[in-house]
Structures are given as structure tokens and as C-alpha cells.
Write a protein that holds these residues in place. Structure first.
Motif, mmCIF file in Angstrom:
data_model
loop_
_atom_site.group_PDB
_atom_site.id
_atom_site.type_symbol
_atom_site.label_atom_id
_atom_site.label_comp_id
_atom_site.label_asym_id
_atom_site.label_seq_id
_atom_site.Cartn_x
_atom_site.Cartn_y
_atom_site.Cartn_z
ATOM 1 N N LEU A 193 0.837 -1.188 0.000
ATOM 2 C CA LEU A 193 0.000 0.000 0.000
ATOM 3 C C LEU A 193 0.878 1.247 0.000
ATOM 4 O O LEU A 193 1.760 1.409 0.852
ATOM 5 C CB LEU A 193 -0.907 -0.016 1.240
ATOM 6 C CG LEU A 193 -1.929 1.093 1.385
ATOM 7 C CD1 LEU A 193 -2.875 1.145 0.207
ATOM 8 C CD2 LEU A 193 -2.729 0.888 2.687
ATOM 9 N N CYS A 194 0.622 2.126 -0.959
ATOM 10 C CA CYS A 194 1.346 3.386 -1.065
ATOM 11 C C CYS A 194 0.561 4.289 -1.998
ATOM 12 O O CYS A 194 -0.478 3.896 -2.537
ATOM 13 C CB CYS A 194 2.762 3.167 -1.622
ATOM 14 S SG CYS A 194 2.768 2.603 -3.345
ATOM 15 N N ASP A 195 1.048 5.485 -2.205
ATOM 16 C CA ASP A 195 0.461 6.385 -3.182
ATOM 17 C C ASP A 195 1.603 7.052 -3.934
ATOM 18 O O ASP A 195 2.774 6.948 -3.543
ATOM 19 C CB ASP A 195 -0.445 7.420 -2.506
ATOM 20 C CG ASP A 195 -1.619 7.841 -3.382
ATOM 21 O OD1 ASP A 195 -1.524 7.692 -4.624
ATOM 22 O OD2 ASP A 195 -2.626 8.332 -2.832
ATOM 23 N N ALA A 196 1.278 7.738 -5.019
ATOM 24 C CA ALA A 196 2.278 8.423 -5.828
ATOM 25 C C ALA A 196 1.562 9.419 -6.726
ATOM 26 O O ALA A 196 0.334 9.373 -6.873
ATOM 27 C CB ALA A 196 3.077 7.430 -6.671
ATOM 28 N N TYR A 217 2.092 9.692 0.977
ATOM 29 C CA TYR A 217 1.132 9.189 1.964
ATOM 30 C C TYR A 217 -0.133 8.703 1.244
ATOM 31 O O TYR A 217 -0.488 9.197 0.165
ATOM 32 C CB TYR A 217 0.748 10.283 2.953
ATOM 33 C CG TYR A 217 1.870 10.795 3.817
ATOM 34 C CD1 TYR A 217 2.670 9.931 4.554
ATOM 35 C CD2 TYR A 217 2.124 12.166 3.915
ATOM 36 C CE1 TYR A 217 3.693 10.416 5.367
ATOM 37 C CE2 TYR A 217 3.143 12.659 4.717
ATOM 38 C CZ TYR A 217 3.932 11.783 5.442
ATOM 39 O OH TYR A 217 4.940 12.267 6.229
ATOM 40 N N ILE A 218 -0.836 7.789 1.880
ATOM 41 C CA ILE A 218 -2.035 7.217 1.277
ATOM 42 C C ILE A 218 -3.115 8.299 1.143
ATOM 43 O O ILE A 218 -3.446 8.979 2.106
ATOM 44 C CB ILE A 218 -2.577 6.054 2.123
ATOM 45 C CG1 ILE A 218 -1.446 5.097 2.501
ATOM 46 C CG2 ILE A 218 -3.690 5.331 1.370
ATOM 47 C CD1 ILE A 218 -0.649 4.567 1.337
ATOM 48 N N GLY A 219 -3.631 8.434 -0.080
ATOM 49 C CA GLY A 219 -4.652 9.442 -0.343
ATOM 50 C C GLY A 219 -4.100 10.767 -0.808
ATOM 51 O O GLY A 219 -4.857 11.658 -1.195
ATOM 52 N N GLU A 220 -2.780 10.901 -0.799
ATOM 53 C CA GLU A 220 -2.154 12.163 -1.181
ATOM 54 C C GLU A 220 -1.906 12.239 -2.686
ATOM 55 O O GLU A 220 -1.794 13.328 -3.250
ATOM 56 C CB GLU A 220 -0.821 12.312 -0.427
ATOM 57 C CG GLU A 220 -0.107 13.637 -0.656
ATOM 58 C CD GLU A 220 1.231 13.707 0.055
ATOM 59 O OE1 GLU A 220 1.774 14.825 0.153
ATOM 60 O OE2 GLU A 220 1.748 12.656 0.499
ATOM 61 N N GLN A 261 -0.696 6.501 9.908
ATOM 62 C CA GLN A 261 -1.863 7.344 10.149
ATOM 63 C C GLN A 261 -2.616 7.625 8.850
ATOM 64 O O GLN A 261 -3.842 7.559 8.804
ATOM 65 C CB GLN A 261 -1.441 8.655 10.801
ATOM 66 C CG GLN A 261 -2.610 9.591 11.115
ATOM 67 C CD GLN A 261 -2.146 10.900 11.735
ATOM 68 O OE1 GLN A 261 -0.949 11.201 11.786
ATOM 69 N NE2 GLN A 261 -3.075 11.684 12.224
ATOM 70 N N SER A 262 -1.883 7.928 7.787
ATOM 71 C CA SER A 262 -2.538 8.222 6.511
ATOM 72 C C SER A 262 -3.284 7.003 5.987
ATOM 73 O O SER A 262 -4.384 7.125 5.436
ATOM 74 C CB SER A 262 -1.505 8.694 5.476
ATOM 75 O OG SER A 262 -0.719 7.635 4.971
ATOM 76 N N ILE A 267 -8.428 4.385 4.816
ATOM 77 C CA ILE A 267 -9.289 3.195 4.828
ATOM 78 C C ILE A 267 -10.570 3.462 5.607
ATOM 79 O O ILE A 267 -11.661 3.051 5.207
ATOM 80 C CB ILE A 267 -8.512 1.998 5.401
ATOM 81 C CG1 ILE A 267 -7.434 1.571 4.395
ATOM 82 C CG2 ILE A 267 -9.435 0.838 5.721
ATOM 83 C CD1 ILE A 267 -6.473 0.534 4.905
ATOM 84 N N SER A 268 -10.462 4.191 6.713
ATOM 85 C CA SER A 268 -11.635 4.524 7.507
ATOM 86 C C SER A 268 -12.631 5.361 6.707
ATOM 87 O O SER A 268 -13.844 5.148 6.773
ATOM 88 C CB SER A 268 -11.216 5.276 8.770
ATOM 89 O OG SER A 268 -12.342 5.695 9.507
#
Length: 277
Positions: A193-196, A217-220, A261-262, A267-268
Motif C-alpha cells: 500500500l502506497c500512493d504516488a 502518503y495514502i490518499g495524497e 496514520q494516513s 481506509i476509515s
């Protein structure tokens, strides 16, 4: 609904030896660590060969015992021209000694017959240590797409083989989320799990730089994480989010806390109401 579980992938904090990585992961709130006892021989990459460094192995065991964390996977068993499957056995033995579940594998030879033979041999060797071999497609490697990885797994037909999808690689390989439908659920054991950034680099060099030093960060970023996760079973999320500048500025402990945290916040907000089996 199953509880979300998170592992700290070693590449996120590769400068931290396995014992330090374990303590940092525990303080940050992770459930697992994912360690790299197989050195890839890249420039400036630290060597954490625990099979040769018995003192560090003992320290890693102590850290796992003290924190209660488990090892999700070890990496990276690369299939390259001329490799001998047995060269990975010391690392597999160490992985089993630490209670690891999986071994990451990627393919860097264009000889498909050789790659398939070595992959089957890796699965057979891993089976001796109660490990699975998780095939990861990488856009700059020889097995670069989801289609290639799925084909290889079908040809190998090994019960302890799995498909490991990295969100970054999935997006950079220009995969379609719909192509995840129909993939056997039993192939999924973990997920990177990651973002880019959404824009896919035009050069291999830039892609590698982002892959190893500038994930987000996830979602960024712009990866369709929600859509991907909706199509696969719920499995442990290994957070592979290396970002050189952020980790240097914040320090590894604070940085990995923010990574976790991200992920939890994303996910929440996006997946808690989705029936992921």
C-alpha cells in the motif's frame, strides 16, 4: 469484518537495521514488519544478511519477542539470468526462524522458460520452510504487468505461490482495475500500500526515483487505491512508502507514524463501509 493489519515494509526505512525497524514499527502501531535480509547489491544499499550476521539475527529475534510483532515477509528473491535457486536458502531459513510467512519475488530475465523453471524451484524450496512465494510484477522488470504475473502463476501451478500487487506498480503499469476480477482469491496474501503522483513518468530513471525515494502518503497522490482494494480480498497491508526527504526531515520514527496514520485514515474514510471479504 476482518481487522485491518499493517506491516512496515523495509524500503520505507531501509537505513534502519531489522532490530531498529522492529522497535520503530511497534512504537508506531504496526502489526508486522517486512524485512530485507537479501541484499540486492545496489549502490549505498545496506546489507542485512541475517544468515551471515548472527548477532543481528539474535537482536532481531529479541526485538520481535519484546514487541510482540511478527514478520510478514522477507525480500527480495529476484529471478535473474544465471541465478541458482539454492542461493536464497540461507535467507529462507532465517525467514522461517523469524516466523515469516511470505517471500517476495520478482523477475528480471527475459528468458521465460528459465524464469518459470526457477520460480517453481523457489516455491519448492520455500515449501520446505513453510513459506509462500509472492510474485510481484514491476514495471521496470521483465515481468512488468498483471497479465504476465497471472500467466506465470497459472503455468507454475504451485499451492504456495501468490500474487503480490504493489499499488505504485499497478498504476505505473497502466493496469485496469476491472482486470482484477476473476483472479483466484487464494492468490492474495498481502498488498503493498502506497500512493504516488498521478502522472506516470516518461523515463525509467524517473520512475525508479519515485519508486525508491518519492512515494506519497495514502490518499495524497493519484493512484485509485479504493478501487483496487475493493476488488481484492482483505489482506495485510504492507506500507512501502519510501520518501527520502520526508524521512530525513522528520526522522524515521515520526515519518512511519505518519505513513500508518494516513493509511488508517484513508481506509476509515473510504473502505470501512465496503464489504471486503
Amino acid at each position: 469484518m476482518l481487522k485491518d493489519q499493517f506491516s512496515l515494509a523495509h524500503l520505507t526505512a531501509l537505513a534502519c537495521p531489522p532490530p531498529a525497524l522492529t522497535y520503530i514499527a511497534a512504537r508506531a502501531g504496526f502489526d508486522f514488519v517486512s524485512i530485507r535480509p537479501i541484499c540486492m547489491g545496489l549502490r549505498d544499499e545496506p546489507d542485512y544478511d541475517l544468515a551471515a550476521n548472527r548477532q543481528m539475527l539474535r537482536q532481531t529475534k529479541a526485538a520481535l519477542w519484546e514487541t510482540g510483532l511478527q514478520v510478514l515477509d522477507i525480500e527480495l528473491a529476484r529471478i535473474v539470468d544465471g541465478m541458482n535457486t539454492k542461493q536464497y536458502e540461507p535467507a529462507f531459513e532465517v525467514g522461517a526462524e523469524l516466523g515469516a510467512r511470505h517471500v517476495l519475488c520478482s523477475v528480471w530475465t527475459d528468458d521465460a522458460v528459465f524464469a518459470n523453471e526457477r520460480f517453481i524451484e523457489l516455491c519448492e524450496l520455500a515449501r520446505m520452510y513453510q513459506l509462500t512465494i509472492e510474485l510481484e510484477f514491476v514495471p521496470v522488470a521483465s515481468v512488468a504487468t498483471l497479465k504476465q504475473a497471472v500467466s506465470m502463476l497459472h503455468i507454475a501451478a504451485q499451492e504456495n505461490a501468490g500474487l503480490m500487487i504493489d499499488a505504485h506498480h499497478f498504476h505505473r503499469s497502466k493496469e485496469n482495475v476491472s482486470d482484477l476480477k476473476g483472479i483466484p482469491a487464494e492468490w492474495f496474501h498481502m498488498f503493498h500500500l502506497c500512493d504516488a503522483v498521478k502522472e506516470i513518468p516518461r523515463t525509467k530513471e524517473k520512475m525508479i526515483k519515485i519508486m525508491r525515494e518519492e512515494r506519497l502518503y495514502i490518499g495524497e497522490g493519484g493512484i485509485p487505491i479504493k478501487e483496487i482494494l475493493q476488488e481484492i480480498p482483505k489482506v495485510p497491508y504492507s506500507l512501502e512508502i519510501p520518501h527520502l526527504q520526508r524521512s530525513e526531515r522528520l526522522g524515521f520514527e515520526e515519518y512511519v507514524k505518519r505513513c500508518l496514520q494516513s493509511a488508517k485514515e484513508y481506509i476509515s474514510l473510504n473502505l470501512d463501509d465496503v464489504n471486503i471479504y
